[in-house]
Design a protein around this motif. Structure first.
Motif, PDB file in Angstrom:
ATOM      1  N   PRO A   1       0.903  -1.189  -0.030  1.00 57.28           N
ATOM      2  CA  PRO A   1       0.061  -0.058   0.094  1.00 57.28           C
ATOM      3  C   PRO A   1       0.870   1.206  -0.200  1.00 57.28           C
ATOM      4  O   PRO A   1       0.493   2.434  -0.374  1.00 57.28           O
ATOM      5  CB  PRO A   1      -0.900  -0.142   1.303  1.00 57.28           C
ATOM      6  CG  PRO A   1      -0.153  -1.100   2.167  1.00 57.28           C
ATOM      7  CD  PRO A   1       0.390  -2.090   1.276  1.00 57.28           C
ATOM      8  N   ARG A   2       2.193   1.279   0.467  1.00 53.01           N
ATOM      9  CA  ARG A   2       2.896   2.343   0.351  1.00 53.01           C
ATOM     10  C   ARG A   2       3.883   2.453  -0.823  1.00 53.01           C
ATOM     11  O   ARG A   2       5.062   3.194  -0.824  1.00 53.01           O
ATOM     12  CB  ARG A   2       3.640   2.751   1.707  1.00 53.01           C
ATOM     13  CG  ARG A   2       2.619   2.618   2.956  1.00 53.01           C
ATOM     14  CD  ARG A   2       3.290   2.999   4.137  1.00 53.01           C
ATOM     15  NE  ARG A   2       3.291   4.359   4.064  1.00 53.01           N
ATOM     16  CZ  ARG A   2       3.386   5.187   5.128  1.00 53.01           C
ATOM     17  NH1 ARG A   2       3.952   4.772   6.328  1.00 53.01           N
ATOM     18  NH2 ARG A   2       3.459   6.864   5.086  1.00 53.01           N
ATOM     19  N   ALA A   3       3.792   1.633  -1.897  1.00 51.26           N
ATOM     20  CA  ALA A   3       4.564   1.478  -2.898  1.00 51.26           C
ATOM     21  C   ALA A   3       4.755   2.574  -3.717  1.00 51.26           C
ATOM     22  O   ALA A   3       5.914   3.148  -3.864  1.00 51.26           O
ATOM     23  CB  ALA A   3       4.151   0.488  -3.768  1.00 51.26           C
ATOM     24  N   GLN A   4       3.710   3.527  -3.947  1.00 55.23           N
ATOM     25  CA  GLN A   4       3.893   4.850  -4.677  1.00 55.23           C
ATOM     26  C   GLN A   4       4.391   5.697  -3.924  1.00 55.23           C
ATOM     27  O   GLN A   4       5.413   6.510  -4.478  1.00 55.23           O
ATOM     28  CB  GLN A   4       2.363   5.242  -4.997  1.00 55.23           C
ATOM     29  CG  GLN A   4       2.455   6.576  -5.926  1.00 55.23           C
ATOM     30  CD  GLN A   4       0.982   6.968  -6.179  1.00 55.23           C
ATOM     31  OE1 GLN A   4       0.255   6.156  -6.548  1.00 55.23           O
ATOM     32  NE2 GLN A   4       0.933   8.305  -5.976  1.00 55.23           N
ATOM     33  N   GLU A   5       4.159   5.858  -2.632  1.00 58.84           N
ATOM     34  CA  GLU A   5       5.015   6.794  -1.875  1.00 58.84           C
ATOM     35  C   GLU A   5       6.494   6.466  -1.898  1.00 58.84           C
ATOM     36  O   GLU A   5       7.238   7.566  -1.937  1.00 58.84           O
ATOM     37  CB  GLU A   5       4.385   6.790  -0.276  1.00 58.84           C
ATOM     38  CG  GLU A   5       3.269   7.143  -0.305  1.00 58.84           C
ATOM     39  CD  GLU A   5       2.453   6.898   1.266  1.00 58.84           C
ATOM     40  OE1 GLU A   5       2.840   8.023   2.160  1.00 58.84           O
ATOM     41  OE2 GLU A   5       2.168   5.821   1.719  1.00 58.84           O
ATOM     42  N   ILE A   6       6.766   5.255  -1.888  1.00 58.48           N
ATOM     43  CA  ILE A   6       8.255   4.977  -1.866  1.00 58.48           C
ATOM     44  C   ILE A   6       8.954   5.450  -3.077  1.00 58.48           C
ATOM     45  O   ILE A   6       9.929   6.036  -3.161  1.00 58.48           O
ATOM     46  CB  ILE A   6       8.264   3.272  -1.470  1.00 58.48           C
ATOM     47  CG1 ILE A   6       8.210   3.146  -0.029  1.00 58.48           C
ATOM     48  CG2 ILE A   6       9.901   3.041  -1.703  1.00 58.48           C
ATOM     49  CD1 ILE A   6       7.842   1.715   0.319  1.00 58.48           C
ATOM     50  N   LEU A   7       8.127   5.026  -4.215  1.00 57.25           N
ATOM     51  CA  LEU A   7       8.835   5.586  -5.660  1.00 57.25           C
ATOM     52  C   LEU A   7       8.920   7.072  -5.925  1.00 57.25           C
ATOM     53  O   LEU A   7       9.871   7.682  -6.055  1.00 57.25           O
ATOM     54  CB  LEU A   7       8.265   4.734  -6.647  1.00 57.25           C
ATOM     55  CG  LEU A   7       8.256   3.486  -6.745  1.00 57.25           C
ATOM     56  CD1 LEU A   7       7.673   2.725  -8.008  1.00 57.25           C
ATOM     57  CD2 LEU A   7       9.814   2.733  -6.843  1.00 57.25           C
ATOM     58  N   GLU A   8       8.038   7.693  -5.476  1.00 54.57           N
ATOM     59  CA  GLU A   8       8.042   9.390  -5.279  1.00 54.57           C
ATOM     60  C   GLU A   8       9.073   9.606  -4.273  1.00 54.57           C
ATOM     61  O   GLU A   8       9.487  10.704  -4.702  1.00 54.57           O
ATOM     62  CB  GLU A   8       6.461   9.693  -4.928  1.00 54.57           C
ATOM     63  CG  GLU A   8       5.626   9.339  -5.727  1.00 54.57           C
ATOM     64  CD  GLU A   8       4.009   9.752  -5.328  1.00 54.57           C
ATOM     65  OE1 GLU A   8       3.068  10.146  -6.221  1.00 54.57           O
ATOM     66  OE2 GLU A   8       3.928   9.720  -4.127  1.00 54.57           O
TER      67      GLU A   8
END
Length: 383
Positions: A157-164
């Motif tokens: 669920p936090r994958a997008q935040e991590i790539l950003e």
């Protein structure tokens, strides 16, 4: 390469092998590759993906680039899908079938540029897919090139935040195909820039969670892995191995080749008849003619099973009727870390396949009650 065992061929290693070894990973042979099965704990890695994020090396999977003037006509014949309906940046789950209608492999195909497609195949089927594509390209003005690019997955669920937060992974309008990470839909890809090279970022995965798969030049794989790990640490990102990946995909009801899929199984038996466009695709793809009549009325079909207690059915365990007659066999099973009870997929006789049907799993001589249900066992909350 790692050392051969008992005279067997040496296992292949990914560009990230030394990173895994430094993290203390335990390794296993998976499709001829030495892959991390776990770093610390299967359960901890599984739960991290469900609650925060996991970082996977999936570079053992094969990647083929298809180009040439007749690339679409070739793919329409070689695979069970219609490439003309795949818009730029879109990805499609599909299959490559044998003439008998059996499954050689399940694939993801992406139109990653105006003039090319990317095929991602399973590691264990690399040779079979390569051979089938080579055989089927004869007569078409098209080319298939196997790449040595690495594949890294960030799932959770936090994958997008991590790539950003990965500052060295940057947006580039020339590569993005009109997308940003935030706007990128499921089964869609975009290009990004990492250092001096391009990275294809696809919103796809094999865990049932939101996430991304990053195809990167093998020479840049370690640097990207390190950058994502550093960015993800505050978000709870952990490296995750094949054991967690297997329980995650099982909970999500995703098939694994060699378990739910094989040359002896046609798509409809595995509940994947919708993937094969028999009614809409005009091209005569390999395997099409066989599919119209290949499935007998009593052919086993894939079902989902849930049970109480803590004892899980495993691949190969018999599935029994209430009368004790064997009606099927488990293909994948585990004690679900997320749900807290046993789950399994199994091929059973059609007469035993209706949801709600009461069956038993033979777990080492003990009959464990189980009930047919529907897939997936687990479904994440939508954004």
């Amino acid at each position: 390469m790692t050392e051969p065992i008992d005279g067997a061929a040496p296992l292949r290693v990914t560009a990230l092998h030394d990173r895994h070894a430094a993290l203390g990973a335990s390794f296993t042979d998976f499709g001829g590759w030495s892959m991390p099965v776990r770093y610390t704990s299967d359960l901890a890695e599984h739960h991290a993906v469900r609650t925060a994020a996991g970082l996977f090396d999936i570079s053992h999977m094969a990647q083929f680039v298809v180009t040439g003037e007749e690339r679409e006509a070739f793919l329409a014949y070689a695979l069970a899908f219609d490439p003309t309906k795949l818009a730029l940046s879109k990805a499609k789950y599909t299959m490559i079938l044998a003439p008998t209608g059996g499954i050689i492999d399940d694939l993801i195909v992406t139109r990653n540029a105006d003039d090319q497609f990317l095929i991602v195949a399973n590691a264990g089927n690399r040779d079979a897919v390569r051979t089938a594509l080579a055989d089927r390209i004869e007569g078409f003005n098209a080319q298939v090139t196997e790449t040595d690019a690495a594949l890294i997955a960030v799932q959770g669920p936090r994958a997008q935040e991590i790539l950003e937060a990965t500052t060295s992974l940057v947006h580039d309008d020339a590569l993005a195909m009109g997308h940003t990470l935030d706007s990128l839909p499921y089964y869609t890809a975009m290009g990004m820039r990492f250092g001096g090279g391009a990275v294809l970022v696809s919103r796809t995965g094999y865990t049932g969670e939101d996430g991304f798969e990053l195809s990167v030049d093998a020479a840049d794989a370690c640097a990207l892995w390190d950058a994502v790990r550093a960015a993800g640490e505050p978000f709870g990102l952990v490296p995750a191995g094949l054991a967690a990946r297997d329980t995650l995909r099982l909970e999500a009801g995703m098939p694994l080749y060699g378990h739910e899929l094989s040359l002896d199984i046609v798509p409809a038996q595995a509940g994947l008849g919708r993937v094969v466009p028999l009614k809409t695709k005009e091209a005569d793809f390999v395997g099409r003619s066989a599919l119209a009549s290949v499935v007998a009325s009593d052919a086993p079909v894939l079902v989902a099973l849930v049970a109480d207690g803590r004892r899980a059915g495993r691949a190969g365990y018999a599935v029994l009727s209430v009368d004790g007659e064997q009606v099927g066999e488990i293909t994948s099973g585990a004690l679900s870390p997320t749900l807290g009870h046993p789950v399994a997929m199994a091929f059973v006789a059609p007469s035993a396949s209706e949801p709600g049907t009461e069956l038993f799993i033979d777990v080492r001589g003990n009959r464990i009650p189980a009930t047919v249900t529907t897939l997936p066992f687990y479904k994440r909350n939508a954004k």
